[in-house]
Design an enzyme around this catalytic site. Structure first.
Site, PDB file in Angstrom:
ATOM      1  N   LYS A   1       0.849  -1.189   0.000  1.00  0.00           N
ATOM      2  CA  LYS A   1       0.000   0.000   0.000  1.00  0.00           C
ATOM      3  C   LYS A   1       0.884   1.237   0.000  1.00  0.00           C
ATOM      4  O   LYS A   1       2.018   1.231   0.484  1.00  0.00           O
ATOM      5  CB  LYS A   1      -0.948   0.031   1.198  1.00  0.00           C
ATOM      6  CG  LYS A   1      -0.283   0.195   2.581  1.00  0.00           C
ATOM      7  CD  LYS A   1       0.015   1.631   2.961  1.00  0.00           C
ATOM      8  CE  LYS A   1       0.806   1.733   4.260  1.00  0.00           C
ATOM      9  NZ  LYS A   1       1.270   3.093   4.593  1.00  0.00           N
TER      10      LYS A   1
ATOM     11  N   ASP B   1      -3.379  -1.021   8.993  1.00  0.00           N
ATOM     12  CA  ASP B   1      -3.373  -1.162   7.541  1.00  0.00           C
ATOM     13  C   ASP B   1      -3.961  -2.481   7.046  1.00  0.00           C
ATOM     14  O   ASP B   1      -4.202  -2.640   5.842  1.00  0.00           O
ATOM     15  CB  ASP B   1      -1.933  -1.051   7.000  1.00  0.00           C
ATOM     16  CG  ASP B   1      -1.322   0.321   7.243  1.00  0.00           C
ATOM     17  OD1 ASP B   1      -2.073   1.306   7.239  1.00  0.00           O
ATOM     18  OD2 ASP B   1      -0.092   0.395   7.442  1.00  0.00           O
TER      19      ASP B   1
END
Length: 305
Positions: A11, A145
């Protein structure tokens, strides 16, 4: 015994707004995530004796520091497997094999990615049958996350990052990643953020309207101008050489330059594949770069392969 293999992306944070530290030690965040096509792979093989093991392999290049990834109960993938087992009551064990490509301690959520992949892989290998929505509830318990790495694509993150909502977005984006020689501890960067802001008022974080508008329009130039990261000052305080890397990319014509999350990976937005190649070539001579990688996003989250 049954095995399952899962690919999971890295990410990046297109913006990262950080608020004042909360009583629980976390900072409220306002971020826009994008999943990019730099993937780890996690293979889960069920075993009957209840043991959970993990082994980590890395590509033989400068992107990863596999020795820094624990191969014991501290590994986030192991924690994910144990959490899933506790939630479902299954009595099987699992052998987890992780192939690392996402940089370790690079601000690209490599550990969280492996946790997301382990949830999907163990759910398949054990036949526990939880829905993706149920896995996302478990993911939020593992780290800020992890839910996004199940989701993929583009998404707004709130809370401490674990609250995910989709973003209306168009287009695909070309990125160049400048990997640093050493990782950077997320905890250390947040501690430096708190030190630098001691005695001052830290505003509640917001996602910039300009960034959301750029994604809706698929406008790479506007997106580059809207990139932001409130942890930049703290990361550069700990690793001042990263500023030189950012400047090289900007001088090479990047549409935007930013540190990914808590760093030290630097991200550069390009207009197309050739532009990305030009930026990568310029960064290749930067003293602070261990490796330079071209990538695209957004891509899907953790998926069986």
């Amino acid at each position: 015994m049954t095995s399952a293999n899962v690919r999971v992306p890295a990410k990046i944070n297109l913006c990262l707004g950080v608020g004042p530290v909360r009583d629980d030690g976390y900072h409220p965040l306002a971020t826009v995530y994008q999943a990019v096509d730099l993937h780890d792979e996690v293979r889960a093989t069920a075993r009957e004796d209840g043991e959970i093991t993990v082994v980590v392999h890395a590509d033989l290049d400068a992107r990863t520091e596999a020795a820094d990834v624990p191969e014991d109960d501290d590994n986030l993938a192991v924690k994910a497997a144990r959490l899933l087992r506790d939630r479902t009551g299954v009595d099987l064990g699992v052998d987890l094999a992780i192939r690392k490509v996402i940089p370790v301690a690079g601000g690209m959520a490599g550990g969280s990615a492996d946790a997301a992949a382990a949830l999907v892989a163990c759910n398949e290998a054990w036949g526990t049958g939880l829905s993706r929505a149920a896995l996302e509830v478990l993911a939020a318990k593992l780290g800020s996350d992890v839910p996004f790495l199940l989701h993929g694509g583009n998404a707004v993150g709130g809370g401490r990052g674990e609250t995910i909502s989709p973003v209306l977005a168009r287009g695909s984006y070309h990125w160049v990643f400048a990997m640093a020689h050493q990782g950077l501890s997320t905890a250390a960067v947040y501690a430096e953020f708190d030190r630098l802001n001691a005695g001052s008022t830290v505003a509640d974080p917001q996602v910039p309207d300009a960034l959301l508008a750029a994604l809706r329009a698929g406008d790479a130039v506007a997106l580059g101008e809207a990139l932001s990261n409130d942890l930049t000052e703290a990361a550069l305080s700990l690793r001042p050489e990263l500023e030189d890397t950012l400047e090289i990319g900007i001088e090479a014509g990047a549409l935007g330059a930013i540190l990914s999350g808590s760093g030290p990976t630097a991200l550069f937005l390009a207009s197309d594949e050739q532009h990305a190649l030009d930026i990568a070539f310029a960064l290749g001579s930067a003293a602070g770069c261990a490796d330079v990688v071209q990538s695209r996003g957004p891509v899907p989250g953790a998926r069986l392969s």
